[in-house]
Design a protein around this motif. Structure first.
Motif, PDB file in Angstrom:
ATOM      1  N   ILE A 117      47.491 -29.293   3.958  1.00 22.95           N
ATOM      2  CA  ILE A 117      47.289 -29.884   2.626  1.00 22.95           C
ATOM      3  C   ILE A 117      47.819 -31.311   2.608  1.00 22.95           C
ATOM      4  O   ILE A 117      47.164 -32.234   2.108  1.00 22.95           O
ATOM      5  CB  ILE A 117      47.986 -29.024   1.560  1.00 22.95           C
ATOM      6  CG1 ILE A 117      47.341 -27.642   1.484  1.00 22.95           C
ATOM      7  CG2 ILE A 117      47.943 -29.718   0.197  1.00 22.95           C
ATOM      8  CD1 ILE A 117      48.085 -26.665   0.598  1.00 22.95           C
ATOM      9  N   GLY A 164      41.897 -15.165  -0.832  1.00 18.84           N
ATOM     10  CA  GLY A 164      43.211 -15.025  -0.232  1.00 18.84           C
ATOM     11  C   GLY A 164      43.486 -15.966   0.918  1.00 18.84           C
ATOM     12  O   GLY A 164      44.609 -16.015   1.420  1.00 18.84           O
ATOM     13  N   PHE A 165      42.470 -16.711   1.378  1.00 15.38           N
ATOM     14  CA  PHE A 165      42.699 -17.704   2.426  1.00 15.38           C
ATOM     15  C   PHE A 165      43.523 -18.847   1.846  1.00 15.38           C
ATOM     16  O   PHE A 165      43.322 -19.263   0.702  1.00 15.38           O
ATOM     17  CB  PHE A 165      41.372 -18.267   2.939  1.00 15.38           C
ATOM     18  CG  PHE A 165      40.647 -17.359   3.895  1.00 15.38           C
ATOM     19  CD1 PHE A 165      41.082 -17.219   5.205  1.00 15.38           C
ATOM     20  CD2 PHE A 165      39.521 -16.662   3.499  1.00 15.38           C
ATOM     21  CE1 PHE A 165      40.405 -16.397   6.095  1.00 15.38           C
ATOM     22  CE2 PHE A 165      38.832 -15.842   4.371  1.00 15.38           C
ATOM     23  CZ  PHE A 165      39.279 -15.702   5.672  1.00 15.38           C
ATOM     24  N   ARG A 166      44.446 -19.368   2.649  1.00 12.87           N
ATOM     25  CA  ARG A 166      45.278 -20.493   2.214  1.00 12.87           C
ATOM     26  C   ARG A 166      45.421 -21.490   3.346  1.00 12.87           C
ATOM     27  O   ARG A 166      45.483 -21.115   4.524  1.00 12.87           O
ATOM     28  CB  ARG A 166      46.671 -20.011   1.801  1.00 12.87           C
ATOM     29  CG  ARG A 166      46.714 -19.141   0.575  1.00 12.87           C
ATOM     30  CD  ARG A 166      48.143 -18.770   0.208  1.00 12.87           C
ATOM     31  NE  ARG A 166      48.780 -17.966   1.235  1.00 12.87           N
ATOM     32  CZ  ARG A 166      49.917 -18.262   1.849  1.00 12.87           C
ATOM     33  NH1 ARG A 166      50.557 -19.393   1.570  1.00 12.87           N
ATOM     34  NH2 ARG A 166      50.432 -17.448   2.753  1.00 12.87           N
ATOM     35  N   LEU A 167      45.498 -22.764   2.987  1.00 14.21           N
ATOM     36  CA  LEU A 167      45.835 -23.800   3.946  1.00 14.21           C
ATOM     37  C   LEU A 167      47.349 -23.881   4.105  1.00 14.21           C
ATOM     38  O   LEU A 167      48.095 -23.688   3.141  1.00 14.21           O
ATOM     39  CB  LEU A 167      45.331 -25.164   3.472  1.00 14.21           C
ATOM     40  CG  LEU A 167      43.833 -25.439   3.564  1.00 14.21           C
ATOM     41  CD1 LEU A 167      43.508 -26.711   2.796  1.00 14.21           C
ATOM     42  CD2 LEU A 167      43.372 -25.554   5.007  1.00 14.21           C
ATOM     43  N   ARG A 199      40.945 -29.774   2.998  1.00 10.61           N
ATOM     44  CA  ARG A 199      40.552 -28.962   1.859  1.00 10.61           C
ATOM     45  C   ARG A 199      39.996 -27.629   2.364  1.00 10.61           C
ATOM     46  O   ARG A 199      39.681 -27.498   3.553  1.00 10.61           O
ATOM     47  CB  ARG A 199      39.484 -29.684   1.026  1.00 10.61           C
ATOM     48  CG  ARG A 199      39.997 -30.984   0.399  1.00 10.61           C
ATOM     49  CD  ARG A 199      38.851 -31.814  -0.177  1.00 10.61           C
ATOM     50  NE  ARG A 199      37.972 -32.295   0.876  1.00 10.61           N
ATOM     51  CZ  ARG A 199      36.663 -32.026   0.949  1.00 10.61           C
ATOM     52  NH1 ARG A 199      36.071 -31.281   0.024  1.00 10.61           N
ATOM     53  NH2 ARG A 199      35.942 -32.508   1.935  1.00 10.61           N
ATOM     54  N   LEU A 200      39.876 -26.674   1.465  1.00 12.97           N
ATOM     55  CA  LEU A 200      39.448 -25.329   1.854  1.00 12.97           C
ATOM     56  C   LEU A 200      38.392 -24.799   0.903  1.00 12.97           C
ATOM     57  O   LEU A 200      38.523 -24.904  -0.324  1.00 12.97           O
ATOM     58  CB  LEU A 200      40.654 -24.383   1.850  1.00 12.97           C
ATOM     59  CG  LEU A 200      40.359 -22.890   2.073  1.00 12.97           C
ATOM     60  CD1 LEU A 200      39.758 -22.649   3.452  1.00 12.97           C
ATOM     61  CD2 LEU A 200      41.633 -22.073   1.890  1.00 12.97           C
ATOM     62  N   LEU A 211      45.898 -19.224   8.246  1.00 12.85           N
ATOM     63  CA  LEU A 211      47.042 -20.023   7.794  1.00 12.85           C
ATOM     64  C   LEU A 211      47.733 -20.675   8.983  1.00 12.85           C
ATOM     65  O   LEU A 211      48.033 -21.887   8.963  1.00 12.85           O
ATOM     66  CB  LEU A 211      48.025 -19.127   7.035  1.00 12.85           C
ATOM     67  CG  LEU A 211      49.259 -19.823   6.434  1.00 12.85           C
ATOM     68  CD1 LEU A 211      48.863 -20.765   5.311  1.00 12.85           C
ATOM     69  CD2 LEU A 211      50.255 -18.773   5.929  1.00 12.85           C
ATOM     70  N   SER A 269      45.329 -23.415  10.584  1.00 15.65           N
ATOM     71  CA  SER A 269      45.243 -24.680   9.852  1.00 15.65           C
ATOM     72  C   SER A 269      46.476 -25.544  10.108  1.00 15.65           C
ATOM     73  O   SER A 269      46.391 -26.782  10.126  1.00 15.65           O
ATOM     74  CB  SER A 269      45.055 -24.432   8.353  1.00 15.65           C
ATOM     75  OG  SER A 269      46.201 -23.831   7.766  1.00 15.65           O
ATOM     76  N   LYS A 325      43.350 -13.785   7.241  1.00 22.01           N
ATOM     77  CA  LYS A 325      43.955 -14.811   6.391  1.00 22.01           C
ATOM     78  C   LYS A 325      45.274 -15.297   6.980  1.00 22.01           C
ATOM     79  O   LYS A 325      45.590 -16.491   6.920  1.00 22.01           O
ATOM     80  CB  LYS A 325      44.149 -14.254   4.988  1.00 22.01           C
ATOM     81  CG  LYS A 325      42.839 -13.818   4.344  1.00 22.01           C
ATOM     82  CD  LYS A 325      43.056 -12.908   3.164  1.00 22.01           C
ATOM     83  CE  LYS A 325      41.752 -12.280   2.712  1.00 22.01           C
ATOM     84  NZ  LYS A 325      41.952 -11.275   1.662  1.00 22.01           N
ATOM     85  N   ASP A 326      46.033 -14.377   7.561  1.00 24.98           N
ATOM     86  CA  ASP A 326      47.272 -14.775   8.230  1.00 24.98           C
ATOM     87  C   ASP A 326      46.973 -15.687   9.413  1.00 24.98           C
ATOM     88  O   ASP A 326      47.666 -16.693   9.640  1.00 24.98           O
ATOM     89  CB  ASP A 326      48.036 -13.541   8.723  1.00 24.98           C
ATOM     90  CG  ASP A 326      48.437 -12.612   7.594  1.00 24.98           C
ATOM     91  OD1 ASP A 326      48.833 -13.109   6.528  1.00 24.98           O
ATOM     92  OD2 ASP A 326      48.357 -11.391   7.786  1.00 24.98           O
ATOM     93  N   ALA A 369      36.678 -21.080   0.638  1.00 26.04           N
ATOM     94  CA  ALA A 369      36.822 -19.730   1.184  1.00 26.04           C
ATOM     95  C   ALA A 369      35.774 -18.781   0.605  1.00 26.04           C
ATOM     96  O   ALA A 369      35.429 -18.856  -0.574  1.00 26.04           O
ATOM     97  CB  ALA A 369      38.221 -19.194   0.902  1.00 26.04           C
TER      98      ALA A 369
END
Length: 274
Positions: free
Chosen positions: A10, A2-5, A15-16, A187, A190, A183-184, A18
């Protein structure tokens, strides 16, 4: 996991990788570098089983807290690379302000007045909320076979819980009323990293980083103490210099410049540094 850049990260080429749980995101990042990873890689986890703090101290990460490491590989001089910790502090402060804009801080070290929506930076590597430790930053490096340096910039944040058995006030984002998750926060982090790293510009923008850092510095102008070479130095936190060293004005008026050490403020300084 669920982690996002952030889109900005990007676009900037990050890159990620997780994970749910790892031993240490810093150790993993340095392993990736030795295996040939070119850097610009974020490694994240919700839990660390063998995380580290400064001077080899254990840094526990309960499940749900944020452990994030950015791997950088390049030809930076060690002194310049060390200032990345100040960039990380600014990026994390920006991210926290973005996602916890109305945080009410109810804990303050030394009985100081609390502030609303205020995240302070404690030299060299902590982020505080009302005097209580919320996050820590750790830089580790390794020399690669091709002569370049790999730098693991580790960031640990108390999102859902904070340690209880520590000799200093600590707090979590949950304790501040934050309803989001790690995760929030990542985001936002990053995204904030992109802006602050561009300001730093491989060390060329260090003066601007220093000025921004001082605007958020914890304890600026206050009484501090720091243990150095078998003695405890006490005085007033004057500034950080052009190399981001901690500058104390001692009782005799002389300026002491410190490259590394554990700083204590006010009543905590007297109680813990003797």
């Amino acid at each position: 996991m669920g982690f996002r850049l952030a889109p900005s990260a990007i676009q900037a080429g990050y890159r990620l990788e997780a994970h749910d749980s790892v031993g240490s995101t810093n150790a993993m990042a340095l392993d990736r570098a030795r295996d040939g990873d070119p850097g610009a890689l974020w490694i994240t986890a919700l839990q660390q089983s063998s995380g580290r703090g400064r001077r080899g101290r254990q840094w526990a990460t309960p499940h749900g807290n944020l452990a994030a490491t950015l791997l950088t590989v390049g030809d930076l001089a060690p002194g310049t690379a060390a200032t990345l910790g100040f960039v990380a502090g600014l990026a994390l402060s920006d991210a926290l302000t973005a996602i916890v804009p109305e945080a009410r801080v109810a804990i303050a070290a030394d009985g100081a007045d609390t502030r609303r929506g205020r995240f302070e930076l404690k030299w060299p590597n902590d982020v505080l909320a009302g005097g209580a430790k919320l996050a820590g930053i750790l830089l580790e490096s390794g020399l690669l076979a091709d002569g370049r340096f790999a730098i693991a910039l580790g960031i640990g944040v108390n999102v859902v819980a904070h340690p209880e058995d520590v000799p200093y006030p600590a707090i979590s984002l949950r304790g501040l009323g934050f309803q989001g998750d790690a995760k929030d926060l990542f985001l936002a982090l990053s995204d904030a990293w992109v802006d602050n790293s561009r300001l730093w510009n491989a060390g060329r923008g260090l003066q601007q980083v220093r000025e921004r850092w001082l605007e958020r510095a914890a304890g600026l102008g206050a009484q501090v103490s720091i243990r150095l070479d078998g003695r405890v130095a006490r005085g007033t936190f004057e500034t950080i210099d052009e190399d981001c060293r901690f500058v104390i004005r001692e009782a005799d008026g002389s300026l002491l410049k410190v490259a590394a050490g554990d700083v204590h403020f006010g009543a905590v300084a007297s109680a813990q540094s003797d």
